[in-house]
Write a protein that holds these residues in place. Structure first.
Motif, mmCIF file in Angstrom:
data_model
loop_
_atom_site.group_PDB
_atom_site.id
_atom_site.type_symbol
_atom_site.label_atom_id
_atom_site.label_comp_id
_atom_site.label_asym_id
_atom_site.label_seq_id
_atom_site.Cartn_x
_atom_site.Cartn_y
_atom_site.Cartn_z
ATOM 1 N N ILE A 190 -8.004 -16.452 -20.586
ATOM 2 C CA ILE A 190 -7.843 -17.898 -20.435
ATOM 3 C C ILE A 190 -6.681 -18.388 -21.286
ATOM 4 O O ILE A 190 -5.858 -19.194 -20.847
ATOM 5 C CB ILE A 190 -9.163 -18.605 -20.799
ATOM 6 C CG1 ILE A 190 -10.194 -18.334 -19.711
ATOM 7 C CG2 ILE A 190 -8.950 -20.096 -20.982
ATOM 8 C CD1 ILE A 190 -11.600 -18.695 -20.081
ATOM 9 N N VAL A 191 -6.589 -17.877 -22.512
ATOM 10 C CA VAL A 191 -5.469 -18.273 -23.371
ATOM 11 C C VAL A 191 -4.156 -17.838 -22.725
ATOM 12 O O VAL A 191 -3.166 -18.573 -22.756
ATOM 13 C CB VAL A 191 -5.640 -17.685 -24.785
ATOM 14 C CG1 VAL A 191 -4.374 -17.837 -25.588
ATOM 15 C CG2 VAL A 191 -6.799 -18.372 -25.483
ATOM 16 N N SER A 192 -4.148 -16.645 -22.127
ATOM 17 C CA SER A 192 -2.937 -16.169 -21.456
ATOM 18 C C SER A 192 -2.501 -17.138 -20.373
ATOM 19 O O SER A 192 -1.316 -17.461 -20.245
ATOM 20 C CB SER A 192 -3.216 -14.808 -20.810
ATOM 21 O OG SER A 192 -2.616 -13.792 -21.539
ATOM 22 N N ILE A 193 -3.468 -17.581 -19.576
ATOM 23 C CA ILE A 193 -3.159 -18.525 -18.508
ATOM 24 C C ILE A 193 -2.615 -19.820 -19.111
ATOM 25 O O ILE A 193 -1.619 -20.383 -18.644
ATOM 26 C CB ILE A 193 -4.425 -18.810 -17.678
ATOM 27 C CG1 ILE A 193 -4.786 -17.605 -16.817
ATOM 28 C CG2 ILE A 193 -4.258 -20.037 -16.816
ATOM 29 C CD1 ILE A 193 -3.948 -17.466 -15.575
ATOM 30 N N ALA A 194 -3.270 -20.277 -20.189
ATOM 31 C CA ALA A 194 -2.840 -21.527 -20.810
ATOM 32 C C ALA A 194 -1.427 -21.397 -21.356
ATOM 33 O O ALA A 194 -0.592 -22.296 -21.180
ATOM 34 C CB ALA A 194 -3.816 -21.922 -21.913
ATOM 35 N N VAL A 195 -1.145 -20.266 -21.995
ATOM 36 C CA VAL A 195 0.201 -20.064 -22.551
ATOM 37 C C VAL A 195 1.228 -20.048 -21.423
ATOM 38 O O VAL A 195 2.310 -20.639 -21.535
ATOM 39 C CB VAL A 195 0.263 -18.751 -23.363
ATOM 40 C CG1 VAL A 195 1.691 -18.423 -23.752
ATOM 41 C CG2 VAL A 195 -0.610 -18.863 -24.602
ATOM 42 N N HIS A 196 0.869 -19.403 -20.327
ATOM 43 C CA HIS A 196 1.762 -19.381 -19.164
ATOM 44 C C HIS A 196 2.058 -20.807 -18.681
ATOM 45 O O HIS A 196 3.213 -21.171 -18.452
ATOM 46 C CB HIS A 196 1.127 -18.540 -18.054
ATOM 47 C CG HIS A 196 1.581 -18.882 -16.670
ATOM 48 N ND1 HIS A 196 2.850 -18.599 -16.233
ATOM 49 C CD2 HIS A 196 0.950 -19.517 -15.658
ATOM 50 C CE1 HIS A 196 2.970 -19.037 -14.981
ATOM 51 N NE2 HIS A 196 1.831 -19.598 -14.619
ATOM 52 N N VAL A 197 1.013 -21.602 -18.563
ATOM 53 C CA VAL A 197 1.183 -22.978 -18.087
ATOM 54 C C VAL A 197 2.087 -23.767 -19.043
ATOM 55 O O VAL A 197 3.002 -24.481 -18.623
ATOM 56 C CB VAL A 197 -0.202 -23.659 -17.956
ATOM 57 C CG1 VAL A 197 -0.055 -25.141 -17.771
ATOM 58 C CG2 VAL A 197 -0.964 -23.054 -16.796
ATOM 59 N N VAL A 198 1.858 -23.598 -20.352
ATOM 60 C CA VAL A 198 2.683 -24.289 -21.351
ATOM 61 C C VAL A 198 4.136 -23.857 -21.220
ATOM 62 O O VAL A 198 5.045 -24.692 -21.182
ATOM 63 C CB VAL A 198 2.165 -23.983 -22.771
ATOM 64 C CG1 VAL A 198 3.147 -24.497 -23.808
ATOM 65 C CG2 VAL A 198 0.798 -24.604 -22.986
#
Lengths: 345, 626
Positions: free
Chosen positions: A155-163
Motif C-alpha cells: 500500500i505504501v508503494s502504491i501511495a509513493v507511486h501516486v505521490v
C-alpha cells in the motif's frame, strides 16, 4: 507480413524487452531483499528520461529540488529518531552530507548550461540525481515500517507511486518528451538494418546484467544482499543490517531505473506518468518468474517485449490489453502447480 | 503471534445474541433520521454529493471486508464498478433491434441491466480469484492492477460501448412505477442500498462464514487445520466485495446518466483503496467515513491547490498519497479504528469482567460423531521416513495410538519430533511409509480433510486471532459442524445454528477452565491460557484423536496440574491423545506410553517407568559417560 517486417518488429521487441528485463530484475531484487513490490520503479524511468530531455532542451532541471526535499525530510527523521532514542538533537553525519550533496547538485543543475554538455555527461548527472533519490525514498517512506506486513508495504508503494506521479507533473509538466539518439546510423547485418539505439540498449543491458552478476557473485555487499534475500532474520543475526540491505537494493533499483530511462528516452516519447505502464511490463516479467527466478523473469520480460511489438502491428489499439492479459495463463499455470496452503510471514 | 495486518481492532464487535444494542446498532439508529430528512433540507448540489459518497462507500465497503478483515487487497474495485455501470448503460440505451432476438426484452430494462452487470462482475471476479487466490498475497493486487488497466483500454476501444467518449443519454431510473429522476429520490435508493449492505456485512462477519474470513489473518495453516477452506473463504470475501462494486456501478450509471472509461481507471481503483484506508479498514463504518472524507477533501484540495501551485492537475493525489504513507506509518487503523480505540479506552471496561459464562442462551447440543471403541487403534505410523534432500529427519518410525490412551513423543532438540508431528497432522507427507487413521491411509491427504475426519491439533507456537474474542476463536474449531453459508448469515437465517456453535464453544471453554474469559480478547490471555484455548478449539471439532504440540510449555504448576487432569478425563472418555512434550514431570505422571526419538530414529518405547531407567534414553538426555 513479410520477413522484413518481422525483423523490424522483432528488433523493436528486443529493444523494449531488454528494458523490461532490466526492470523485472530490479523489481525482483527489491522484492526478495525487502518484500516491497517497488511500484515506483517506473518513476525512476520517467524521471530519468524527462530530466535528460530537460537538459537537452535547455528547460530548467527541477529533479534536484525533489532530492533536496527528500534528503531534508530524511535528516529531520534522523534527528527525530535520535531525539527519541537518547533525548539529544543530533543529526547523523550521513544525513547532513546527503542534504549537502542534494543542495550542491541542485545548484549545479540549475546554474550550469548542461544543454551542450553531451549525452555522456547528461546521463551521468541524471544518474547522480536519481540513485540518491532511491536511497532517500527508502529512508523516508519504507524504513520506518520495514518490518510491517507485506500488504502494508504494498500500500505504501502504491501511495509513493501516486505521490511521485503528482510531483512528476509538477516538475516536468504534462508534455511528453523524447531525447536525441546516442549516435546516428546503424549496423547492417545481412539484410537487417540494426538501429543504433537498439545496439545501445542491448549492449548496456547485457553489460548491466553482467555487472549485477559479478556484484552478487563476487562482492561482499552483493553476497550480503543475497543473504538478506534468502533469510532476513538470519542475515541480520550475522550482522547484515536490514537497513543497509534495503538502501542498497533501492539504490540499485534507482540505478537500473535511471539507466532504463536514459536508454528508452530516444525511442519512445515519455510523459510524466509513462513510467508506470513501462514498469508494469517489468512486473509481468517478474510474475512470469514467480517473483523468485531472475532468469525466468528476464526471459518473460523479453517475451512481453515481443508480444507488445507484434500486437502493435496486428491490433495496435488493443496492445496493452493483450500484454496485460498475458499474465492470466501464467497465473493459471502457477495456481494449478501450487501445492496447498502456506502461511505468509 | 503477529498483530493484525492493518488494524488491531476486529471488524465487528462480537455481539453474539446479546439483547442490548451493539455500537453499530446505535450508529444506525442515529443515522436513520438524519438520512431521512437530509434531502429535504440540503440543496440539490449537496444531495448529489451525498449520492456520490453513498456509491463510493458501497464500493469501499467491499474493500473494508477484503483488505481490513480478510487481509487481501485489490485495485480492481473501480473496474468492477465499470463493468456493471457499462452493462446497465448499454442495456438502457441500446435499441431492442440491436440485441439478438431472445434477448431483445432486456433493452431498456434497468433490472436486466442490474442482473447482467452483477453476473458479469461475479464471473470476472471468479476467474480472477481462481487464478490468484491460491497464490501468495501479492498476486491478487498485481492481477487486479493488470486487469484494471486492460479493462480501461478495452472500454476505450470498443465501438459498441462508445469508445473513449462513452455512452450517454441513459434514461432516468424507473423501478416498479417509481421514477428516480431527481437526486433526492436517488438519495433514498442509494443510501438504503448502502445501509442494507452495511447490515449484511455486519451480519456476515458475526457468523460461521465470517469467522472463517476473519481467521484468514491468523494464518491459513491454523484455519485449514480447523477444517476451514481458506481458498473458499478468500473467494467469498472477494466475491462479496465485487458484488458491492457491481451494485455501486449500477447505481452510478443511473445517477450520472452517462458512462465513460475515465472514472473506472486504475487511478480510481487506487482511490477506493485510499478511502478504505483513511476511513479505517478494520471497521465497517470506516467505509462511509472514508468515502465522505476523501470526497470532501478532494473537492477542497481541487479548489485550493491550483491557487497554491499556479497550475491545474491531479495534484490532490500528492496530498492523499502522503496521507496514506503517514497513516500506514502512524495510524494503521484509520479514522474509524482510532475512534473505536479511544471510545473503548474511555469506557474503561475490562473485557474479562464483561460476562460470565451464563449470558449465552442454552442451545441444543450439536450432534457428535461415533467414537472408536476403547483400545481400538486410532492412529498408526508404519515405517514413516521423511527425507529433506540428504537429511533423514525421520527414519522408519512406527507406533500405534489407541482410543483411551495417551502417547508421548519425546526427544532432545533436533530429534525430528516436529517433522513427525507435521506428517501426522497432514501438513507434511512422508517420503515413504504409511500413516493410518482409524484403519485408513491418510498420508497425502490435506489437514483440512483430516479435521473433518476427527483429527484435531494444537500448535507449538500458539496460533489464534488475538483481537477476536476467546469464544469466537474456539468456535472456529466447530466450523465443520455447521453448514450455513453467506446468504443465510447476511440475512440472519443462521441464528439457531450459530447459537449451537457458540454454545458448543462455551461448553468446551468451561470444560478446560476458561469459562470466565469468554468475551475477552484472545490476545489478552496469558500464554498458558492461550495454549489451553487451543485445546478447547481442538475439542470443539468433536475429535477422536488429539495431537498436542508441547501443550504444557509456558504453563504454571497449577495450570499444568489442571491440564493433566483434563487430559486424563478425555482419556477416560475414550479419546486418543498424542503429545510432543519437553516437560518430563508432566509426561511421566500422565501418559500411558512414551516413544523416545533421537536423530530421527526410535531409541526406546514403553511405559514411563521403564523409559526413566532406559540407558539409551539417559545417554540421549544426559550425555554418555566418557
Amino acid at each position: 507480413m513479410n520477413l522484413q517486417i518481422v525483423m523490424l518488429l522483432g528488433q523493436d521487441g528486443i529493444t523494449n524487452g531488454a528494458i523490461y528485463a532490466l526492470l523485472a530484475l530490479s523489481i525482483l531484487l527489491v522484492f526478495t531483499v525487502t518484500r516491497i513490490l517497488l511500484i515506483p520503479q517506473g518513476e525512476f524511468v520517467a524521471f530519468a528520461a524527462l530530466t535528460m530531455a530537460a537538459m537537452q532542451g535547455g528547460t530548467p532541471v527541477r529533479l534536484g529540488w525533489l532530492l533536496l526535499a527528500l534528503s531534508a525530510a530524511a535528516m529531520v527523521m534522523d534527528i527525530h529518531a535520535a531525539w527519541r532514542r537518547d533525548g539529544r538533537l543530533a543529526a547523523r553525519r550521513g544525513s547532513v552530507l546527503s542534504v549537502g550533496y542534494a543542495a550542491a547538485l541542485t545548484a549545479l543543475t540549475t546554474l550550469l548550461p548542461l544543454a551542450d554538455a553531451g549525452v555522456a555527461v547528461q546521463a551521468l548527472v541524471t544518474m547522480a540525481l536519481i540513485v540518491p533519490l532511491g536511497l532517500a525514498l527508502y529512508r523516508v517512506f519504507y524504513q520506518p515500517i520495514a518490518a510491517a506486513h507485506p500488504l502494508v508495504l504494498l500500500i505504501v508503494s502504491i501511495a509513493v507511486h501516486v505521490v511521485l506521479v503528482g510531483v512528476g507533473l509538477l516538475m516536468f509538466g504534462p508534455e511528453g518528451a523524447r531525447t536525441e539518439p546516442f549516435s546516428d546510423g546503424g549496423l547492417r547485418l545481412g539484410m537487417v538494418m540494426l538501429n543504433s539505439q537498439t545496439i545501445w540498449v542491448v549492449a548496456v543491458s547485457l553489460g548491466l546484467i553482467l555487472g549485477l552478476y559479478l556484484f552478487f557473485e563476487r562482492s561482499l555487499y552483493g553476497k550480503a544482499l543475497r543473504a538478506a534475500a534468502v533469510n532476513r532474520l538470519g542475515a541480520e543475526l550475522v550482522g547484515i543490517s536490514p537497513e543497509l540491505a534495503g538502501k542498497a537494493s533501492f539504490a540499485l533499483a534507482a540505478l537500473i531505473g535511471s539507466l532504463s530511462g536514459i536508454l528508452i528516452a530516444p525511442i519512445t516519447t515519455i510523459y510524466y506518468d509513462s513510467g508506470f505502464i513501462i514498469s508494469l511490463k517489468g512486473f509481468v516479467g517478474a510474475i512470469i518468474g514467480g517473483l523468485a527466478s531472475y532468469p525466468v523473469a528476464a526471459l518473460g520480460a523479453l517475451l512481453i517485449g515481443q508480444a507488445e511489438s507484434f500486437s502493435t502491428f496486428w491490433a495496435s489499439s488493443y496492445k496493452e490489453v493483450i500484454v496485460f492479459t498475458l499474465i492470466l495463463p501464467v497465473l493459471v499455470w502457477r495456481s494449478l502447480s501450487h501445492q496447498g496452503a502456506e502461511d505468509e510471514e | 503471534m503477529k498483530p493484525g495486518v492493518l488494524s488491531k481492532s476486529p471488524a465487528a464487535r462480537p455481539a453474539p445474541s446479546m439483547p442490548r444494542l451493539s455500537p453499530s446498532g446505535w450508529i444506525l439508529l442515529a443515522l436513520l433520521p438524519v438520512l431521512a430528512v437530509a434531502p429535504l433540507l440540503l440543496p440539490t448540489y449537496q444531495v448529489t454529493l451525498a449520492n456520490n459518497i453513498g456509491i463510493f462507500a458501497l464500493a469501499t465497503l467491499g474493500l473494508v471486508l477484503l483488505t481490513g478483515v480478510a487481509g487481501m487487497t485489490s485495485f480492481g474495485q473501480a473496474a468492477f464498478i465499470g463493468v456493471s455501470a457499462y452493462a446497465a448503460a448499454y442495456l438502457a440505451t441500446v435499441s431492442a433491434a440491436d440485441l439478438p432476438g431472445p434477448l431483445a426484452w432486456m433493452a431498456g430494462s434497468p433490472l436486466a441491466g442490474l442482473a447482467v452487470g452483477l453476473v458479469l462482475t461475479l464471473v470476472i471476479a471468479t476467474v480472477l480469484g481462481a487464478v490468484t487466490l491460491r497464490l501468495s498475497g501479492h498476486y491478487l493486487p498485481l492481477g487486479t492492477i493488470a486487469w484494471g488497466l486492460s479493462l480501461f483500454y478495452l472500454f476505450g476501444n470498443l465501438e459498441f460501448l462508445g469508445g473513449h467518449t462513452g455512452l450517454s443519454g441513459i434514461p432516468a431510473l424507473n423501478l416498479f412505477g417509481i421514477a428516480f429522476d431527481k437526486a433526492e429520490a436517488l438519495f433514498y435508493l442509494i443510501w438504503a442500498v448502502l445501509l442494507l449492505a452495511v447490515v449484511a456485512t455486519l451480519n456476515l462477519l458475526d457468523s460461521r462464514v465470517g469467522r472463517a474470513i476473519r481467521a484468514l489473518r491468523g494464518g491459513q495453516r491454523m484455519s485449514e487445520s480447523m477444517g476451514v477452506d481458506s481458498f473458499r473463504a478468500k473467494m467469498t470475501a472477494f466475491l462479496v466485495a465485487a458484488l458491492y462494486a457491481g451494485l455501486a456501478g449500477w447505481l452510478y450509471a443511473y445517477t450520472q446518466r452517462f458512462v465513460s472509461p475515465a472514472p473506472f481507471s486504475l487511478q480510481a481503483g487506487i482511490d477506493f483503496l485510499f478511502m478504505a484506508l483513511i476511513g479505517g479498514v478494520g471497521q465497517v463504518w470506516g467505509a462511509v467515513i472514508g468515502a465522505a472524507g476523501v470526497t470532501f477533501a478532494k473537492q477542497w484540495l481541487q479548489d485550493l491547490l491550483p491557487h497554491l501551485l499556479g497550475r491545474t492537475g491531479n495534484f490532490e493525489a500528492i496530498v492523499f498519497g502522503l496521507l496514506i504513507v503517514l497513516l500506514m506509518q502512524r495510524l494503521p487503523g484509520g479514522i474509524a479504528g482510532w475512534i473505536a480505540k479511544t471510545s473503548e479506552r474511555r469506557r474503561h471496561r475490562p473485557a474479562a469482567l464483561e460476562s460470565a459464562a451464563s449470558d449465552l442462551p442454552d442451545a441444543a447440543p450439536l450432534p457428535r460423531r461415533a467414537m472408536p471403541q476403547k483400545g481400538e487403534a486410532v492412529l498408526e505410523a508404519k515405517g514413516v521416513t521423511r527425507r529433506f534432500g540428504g537429511l533423514v529427519a525421520n527414519r522408519d518410525i512406527s507406533f500405534t495410538v489407541r482410543a483411551g490412551e495417551i502417547l508421548a513423543v519425546i526427544g532432545p532438540n533436533g530429534a525430528g519430533k516436529s517433522t513427525l508431528f507435521n506428517q501426522l497432522s497432514c501438513v507434511d507427507h512422508p517420503t515413504s511409509g504409511e500413516i493410518l487413521f482409524r484403519g485408513e491411509r491418510i498420508d497425502g491427504r490435506t489437514a483440512r480433510a483430516m479435521a473433518g475426519a476427527g483429527l484435531s491439533r494444537s500448535f507449538q507456537h500458539v496460533k489464534l486471532l488475538p483481537t477476536m474474542s476467546v469464544l469466537e476463536n474456539v468456535a472456529i474449531g466447530a466450523h465443520l459442524r455447521g453448514s450455513k453459508g453467506v446468504a443465510a448469515a447476511a440475512l440472519r437465517l443462521d441464528r439457531a445454528e450459530e447459537a449451537q456453535l457458540l454454545a458448543e464453544a462455551r461448553r468446551q471453554l468451561v470444560r478446560v477452565g476458561l469459562g470466565q474469559h469468554l468475551h475477552a480478547e484472545a490476545g489478552s490471555l496469558a500464554l498458558g491460557q492461550q495454549r489451553i484455548l487451543e485445546i478447547a478449539r481442538a475439542l470443539c471439532a468433536d475429535p477422536c484423536l488429539l495431537l498436542l504440540d508441547e501443550p504444557a510449555a509456558g504453563l504454571r504448576f497449577l495450570e499444568k496440574q489442571a491440564l493433566a487432569e483434563l487430559l486424563g478425563k478425555l482419556r477416560s472418555e475414550g479419546m486418543a491423545i498424542l503429545l510432543v512434550e519437553h516437560d518430563m514431570d508432566f509426561v511421566m505422571g500422565l501418559v500411558d506410553r512414551v516413544y523416545v526419538m533421537e536423530f530421527g530414529e526410535r531409541i526406546a518405547e514403553g511405559p514411563p517407568e521403564t523409559i526413566q531407567t532406559n540407558p539409551a534414553v539417559l545417554e540421549a538426555y544426559l550425555g554418555g559417560i566418557e
